[in-house]
Motif scaffolding. Structure first.
Motif, PDB file in Angstrom:
ATOM      1  N   ILE A  73     -45.175 -13.410 -28.511  1.00 44.23           N
ATOM      2  CA  ILE A  73     -46.823 -14.566 -28.639  1.00 44.23           C
ATOM      3  C   ILE A  73     -47.124 -13.930 -30.042  1.00 44.23           C
ATOM      4  CG2 ILE A  73     -49.246 -14.522 -27.730  1.00 44.23           C
ATOM      5  CD1 ILE A  73     -48.806 -14.174 -25.427  1.00 44.23           C
ATOM      6  N   CYS A  74     -47.616 -13.230 -30.324  1.00 43.91           N
ATOM      7  CA  CYS A  74     -48.257 -12.815 -32.102  1.00 43.91           C
ATOM      8  C   CYS A  74     -47.559 -13.695 -33.012  1.00 43.91           C
ATOM      9  CB  CYS A  74     -48.052 -11.003 -32.507  1.00 43.91           C
ATOM     10  SG  CYS A  74     -48.974 -10.648 -30.607  1.00 43.91           S
ATOM     11  N   LYS A  75     -46.385 -13.317 -32.986  1.00 47.25           N
ATOM     12  CA  LYS A  75     -45.529 -14.213 -33.743  1.00 47.25           C
ATOM     13  C   LYS A  75     -45.397 -15.466 -33.736  1.00 47.25           C
ATOM     14  CE  LYS A  75     -40.465 -14.204 -35.920  1.00 47.25           C
ATOM     15  NZ  LYS A  75     -39.516 -13.406 -35.886  1.00 47.25           N
ATOM     16  N   TYR A  76     -45.463 -16.238 -32.151  1.00 48.05           N
ATOM     17  CA  TYR A  76     -45.691 -17.554 -32.858  1.00 48.05           C
ATOM     18  C   TYR A  76     -47.078 -18.216 -32.998  1.00 48.05           C
ATOM     19  CZ  TYR A  76     -46.588 -22.585 -30.161  1.00 48.05           C
ATOM     20  OH  TYR A  76     -47.046 -23.288 -29.393  1.00 48.05           O
ATOM     21  N   LEU A  77     -48.101 -17.351 -32.386  1.00 47.54           N
ATOM     22  CA  LEU A  77     -49.600 -17.974 -33.506  1.00 47.54           C
ATOM     23  C   LEU A  77     -49.436 -17.447 -34.718  1.00 47.54           C
ATOM     24  CD1 LEU A  77     -51.313 -15.890 -30.190  1.00 47.54           C
ATOM     25  CD2 LEU A  77     -51.159 -18.348 -30.888  1.00 47.54           C
ATOM     26  N   ALA A  78     -48.877 -17.083 -35.229  1.00 44.38           N
ATOM     27  CA  ALA A  78     -49.199 -16.717 -36.698  1.00 44.38           C
ATOM     28  C   ALA A  78     -48.277 -17.594 -37.368  1.00 44.38           C
ATOM     29  CB  ALA A  78     -48.153 -15.102 -36.765  1.00 44.38           C
ATOM     30  N   LEU A  85     -49.801 -13.218 -41.588  1.00 45.11           N
ATOM     31  CA  LEU A  85     -49.115 -12.092 -41.517  1.00 45.11           C
ATOM     32  C   LEU A  85     -48.465 -12.051 -40.773  1.00 45.11           C
ATOM     33  CD1 LEU A  85     -52.034 -12.422 -38.001  1.00 45.11           C
ATOM     34  CD2 LEU A  85     -52.034 -10.605 -40.351  1.00 45.11           C
ATOM     35  N   LEU A  86     -47.279 -13.290 -41.571  1.00 50.20           N
ATOM     36  CA  LEU A  86     -45.398 -13.242 -41.332  1.00 50.20           C
ATOM     37  C   LEU A  86     -44.966 -12.973 -43.223  1.00 50.20           C
ATOM     38  CD1 LEU A  86     -45.275 -15.508 -39.198  1.00 50.20           C
ATOM     39  CD2 LEU A  86     -44.807 -13.178 -38.515  1.00 50.20           C
ATOM     40  N   PRO A  87     -44.038 -12.743 -43.410  1.00 53.76           N
ATOM     41  CA  PRO A  87     -43.744 -12.924 -44.217  1.00 53.76           C
ATOM     42  C   PRO A  87     -42.903 -14.216 -44.948  1.00 53.76           C
ATOM     43  CG  PRO A  87     -42.129 -10.709 -43.530  1.00 53.76           C
ATOM     44  CD  PRO A  87     -43.079 -11.292 -42.303  1.00 53.76           C
ATOM     45  N   PRO A  88     -42.948 -15.151 -45.742  1.00 52.56           N
ATOM     46  CA  PRO A  88     -42.558 -15.890 -45.804  1.00 52.56           C
ATOM     47  C   PRO A  88     -41.059 -16.163 -45.604  1.00 52.56           C
ATOM     48  CG  PRO A  88     -42.870 -15.251 -48.415  1.00 52.56           C
ATOM     49  CD  PRO A  88     -43.424 -14.331 -47.726  1.00 52.56           C
ATOM     50  N   GLN A  89     -40.548 -18.010 -44.810  1.00 52.58           N
ATOM     51  CA  GLN A  89     -39.081 -17.997 -44.745  1.00 52.58           C
ATOM     52  C   GLN A  89     -38.822 -17.783 -45.387  1.00 52.58           C
ATOM     53  OE1 GLN A  89     -39.038 -21.476 -42.209  1.00 52.58           O
ATOM     54  NE2 GLN A  89     -39.877 -20.218 -40.626  1.00 52.58           N
ATOM     55  N   SER A  90     -38.602 -18.394 -47.246  1.00 51.54           N
ATOM     56  CA  SER A  90     -38.113 -18.333 -48.483  1.00 51.54           C
ATOM     57  C   SER A  90     -37.530 -16.805 -48.230  1.00 51.54           C
ATOM     58  CB  SER A  90     -38.842 -19.155 -49.633  1.00 51.54           C
ATOM     59  OG  SER A  90     -39.978 -18.241 -49.594  1.00 51.54           O
ATOM     60  N   ASP A  91     -38.492 -15.568 -48.121  1.00 53.46           N
ATOM     61  CA  ASP A  91     -38.123 -14.269 -48.182  1.00 53.46           C
ATOM     62  C   ASP A  91     -37.212 -13.195 -47.486  1.00 53.46           C
ATOM     63  OD1 ASP A  91     -38.389 -11.766 -48.872  1.00 53.46           O
ATOM     64  OD2 ASP A  91     -41.465 -12.004 -49.057  1.00 53.46           O
ATOM     65  N   VAL A  92     -35.758 -13.733 -47.815  1.00 51.45           N
ATOM     66  CA  VAL A  92     -34.674 -13.048 -47.145  1.00 51.45           C
ATOM     67  C   VAL A  92     -34.620 -12.399 -46.357  1.00 51.45           C
ATOM     68  CG1 VAL A  92     -32.681 -13.159 -46.199  1.00 51.45           C
ATOM     69  CG2 VAL A  92     -33.449 -15.427 -47.849  1.00 51.45           C
ATOM     70  N   GLU A  93     -35.365 -11.054 -47.584  1.00 48.22           N
ATOM     71  CA  GLU A  93     -35.770  -9.448 -47.488  1.00 48.22           C
ATOM     72  C   GLU A  93     -36.327  -8.792 -46.710  1.00 48.22           C
ATOM     73  OE1 GLU A  93     -34.503 -11.621 -50.464  1.00 48.22           O
ATOM     74  OE2 GLU A  93     -32.157 -11.222 -50.059  1.00 48.22           O
ATOM     75  N   GLY A  94     -37.776  -9.317 -47.720  1.00 49.01           N
ATOM     76  CA  GLY A  94     -38.804  -9.531 -46.414  1.00 49.01           C
ATOM     77  C   GLY A  94     -39.121  -9.640 -45.221  1.00 49.01           C
ATOM     78  N   THR A  95     -37.729 -10.837 -44.796  1.00 46.79           N
ATOM     79  CA  THR A  95     -37.975 -11.099 -43.340  1.00 46.79           C
ATOM     80  C   THR A  95     -37.503 -10.032 -42.779  1.00 46.79           C
ATOM     81  OG1 THR A  95     -38.946 -13.870 -43.879  1.00 46.79           O
ATOM     82  CG2 THR A  95     -37.665 -13.290 -41.137  1.00 46.79           C
ATOM     83  N   ALA A  96     -36.298  -9.570 -43.277  1.00 51.38           N
ATOM     84  CA  ALA A  96     -35.320  -8.686 -42.588  1.00 51.38           C
ATOM     85  C   ALA A  96     -36.129  -7.878 -42.598  1.00 51.38           C
ATOM     86  CB  ALA A  96     -34.129  -8.120 -43.707  1.00 51.38           C
ATOM     87  N   MET A 160     -46.559  -0.628 -42.506  1.00 47.81           N
ATOM     88  CA  MET A 160     -45.264  -0.083 -41.816  1.00 47.81           C
ATOM     89  C   MET A 160     -43.809  -1.588 -42.672  1.00 47.81           C
ATOM     90  SD  MET A 160     -45.054   2.133 -39.636  1.00 47.81           S
ATOM     91  CE  MET A 160     -46.873   3.486 -38.789  1.00 47.81           C
ATOM     92  N   ALA A 161     -43.930  -2.763 -42.754  1.00 41.43           N
ATOM     93  CA  ALA A 161     -43.198  -3.807 -43.025  1.00 41.43           C
ATOM     94  C   ALA A 161     -42.734  -3.507 -44.662  1.00 41.43           C
ATOM     95  CB  ALA A 161     -43.234  -4.959 -42.201  1.00 41.43           C
ATOM     96  N   GLY A 162     -43.850  -2.602 -45.123  1.00 43.89           N
ATOM     97  CA  GLY A 162     -43.778  -2.991 -46.517  1.00 43.89           C
ATOM     98  C   GLY A 162     -45.757  -2.668 -46.923  1.00 43.89           C
ATOM     99  N   LYS A 163     -45.084  -3.961 -48.550  1.00 44.60           N
ATOM    100  CA  LYS A 163     -46.444  -3.325 -49.205  1.00 44.60           C
ATOM    101  C   LYS A 163     -47.292  -4.702 -48.459  1.00 44.60           C
ATOM    102  CE  LYS A 163     -44.966  -2.527 -53.446  1.00 44.60           C
ATOM    103  NZ  LYS A 163     -44.421  -3.399 -55.262  1.00 44.60           N
ATOM    104  N   ALA A 164     -47.750  -5.093 -47.542  1.00 42.70           N
ATOM    105  CA  ALA A 164     -48.129  -6.061 -46.853  1.00 42.70           C
ATOM    106  C   ALA A 164     -48.735  -5.847 -45.320  1.00 42.70           C
ATOM    107  CB  ALA A 164     -47.883  -7.337 -47.980  1.00 42.70           C
ATOM    108  N   PHE A 165     -50.233  -6.047 -45.277  1.00 46.90           N
ATOM    109  CA  PHE A 165     -50.799  -5.641 -43.636  1.00 46.90           C
ATOM    110  C   PHE A 165     -49.653  -7.451 -43.188  1.00 46.90           C
ATOM    111  CE2 PHE A 165     -53.078  -7.270 -40.677  1.00 46.90           C
ATOM    112  CZ  PHE A 165     -53.585  -5.883 -39.560  1.00 46.90           C
ATOM    113  N   SER A 166     -49.093  -6.099 -41.482  1.00 48.00           N
ATOM    114  CA  SER A 166     -47.905  -7.504 -41.516  1.00 48.00           C
ATOM    115  C   SER A 166     -48.554  -7.398 -39.379  1.00 48.00           C
ATOM    116  CB  SER A 166     -46.961  -7.934 -41.803  1.00 48.00           C
ATOM    117  OG  SER A 166     -46.127  -6.629 -40.979  1.00 48.00           O
ATOM    118  N   LEU A 167     -47.753  -8.643 -38.806  1.00 49.85           N
ATOM    119  CA  LEU A 167     -48.165  -8.250 -37.590  1.00 49.85           C
ATOM    120  C   LEU A 167     -47.586  -6.619 -37.029  1.00 49.85           C
ATOM    121  CD1 LEU A 167     -46.316 -11.450 -35.857  1.00 49.85           C
ATOM    122  CD2 LEU A 167     -48.945 -10.810 -35.703  1.00 49.85           C
ATOM    123  N   VAL A 168     -46.866  -6.296 -37.952  1.00 48.88           N
ATOM    124  CA  VAL A 168     -46.584  -4.776 -37.019  1.00 48.88           C
ATOM    125  C   VAL A 168     -47.389  -4.115 -37.113  1.00 48.88           C
ATOM    126  CG1 VAL A 168     -43.902  -2.829 -37.689  1.00 48.88           C
ATOM    127  CG2 VAL A 168     -43.701  -5.681 -38.444  1.00 48.88           C
TER     128      VAL A 168
END
Length: 224
Positions: A73-78, A85-96, A160-168
């Protein structure tokens, strides 16, 4: 008409994940419907049609689209409402790295933390039953091991996922507040990097307001 309905329960950390996600996104155009878990409303015919396992939260749109499981639900809403709250889709490494951090929370944190919350909060405060001290002891040991590793991770990254606050980070917040309520907050405060991360998360205005509102509602519910 509200954009959608969120079915949940005050005191449910999984419901609070979703509400914090919405708060961080500044989204208020939804209806919150309480499913009274102590009264067994999650097992009603209507709710089982929304969630076949009889849990909360559940997201439902007027057109019929229904989604359960808090992380989904959280990921869908974001994604749908473009919450930052999510890395941009273009950031493949950030998404991983985001998916890696999500897996870490689910694999190594969620189960022992949930055990402590169930034994010390649900059983003791809501069901008036004695806790299983061995389950608590084993779970605290597991979380000690988890936060030892997290200390190293957070000494190199702000979140938890890097430099930016995120859903994690949001996935952790309601559960850690519950752990603190259960008397094991030293798991966080005794570690410099983990404690600093925790302070950064809770200093965010939307998180601070969401936590305060939930605590007030929950205190009134438990008192009543």
């Amino acid at each position: 008409m509200p954009a959608f309905t969120l079915y949940g329960f005050h005191g449910s950390t999984m419901t609070n994940r979703v509400r914090m996600t919405l708060a961080e996104g500044g989204f208020t155009d939804y209806e919150f419907v309480v499913v009274n878990l102590p009264k067994g409303e999650q097992r009603s015919k209507d709710h089982l049609e929304r969630h076949p396992w009889g849990r909360v939260p559940v997201l439902q749109y007027p057109g019929g689209f229904t989604l359960y499981e808090s992380q989904a639900i959280c990921k869908y809403l974001a994604t749908k409402y473009s919450f930052p709250l999510l890395p941009p889709q273009s950031d493949v490494e950030g998404t991983a790295l985001f998916e890696q951090a999500t897996s870490v929370e689910r694999s190594y944190f969620s189960s022992p933390a949930g055990n402590i919350a169930f034994e010390n909060f649900v059983k003791v405060r809501m069901l008036k039953l004695p806790p299983d001290e061995k389950v608590i002891s084993d779970s605290v040991k597991s979380l000690n091991d988890f936060f030892d590793v997290a200390e190293d991770i957070l000494s190199k990254n702000e979140y938890m996922a890097g430099k930016a606050f995120s859903l994690v980070d949001i996935y952790y917040i309601p559960v850690i507040h519950r752990l603190i309520d259960c008397g094991v907050g030293d798991l966080i405060t005794s570690r410099k990097a983990v404690s600093a991360w925790w302070d950064r998360c809770n200093s965010r205005p939307a998180i601070k307001a969401s936590v305060a509102a939930e605590k007030e509602t929950l205190a009134a519910m438990l008192k009543g």
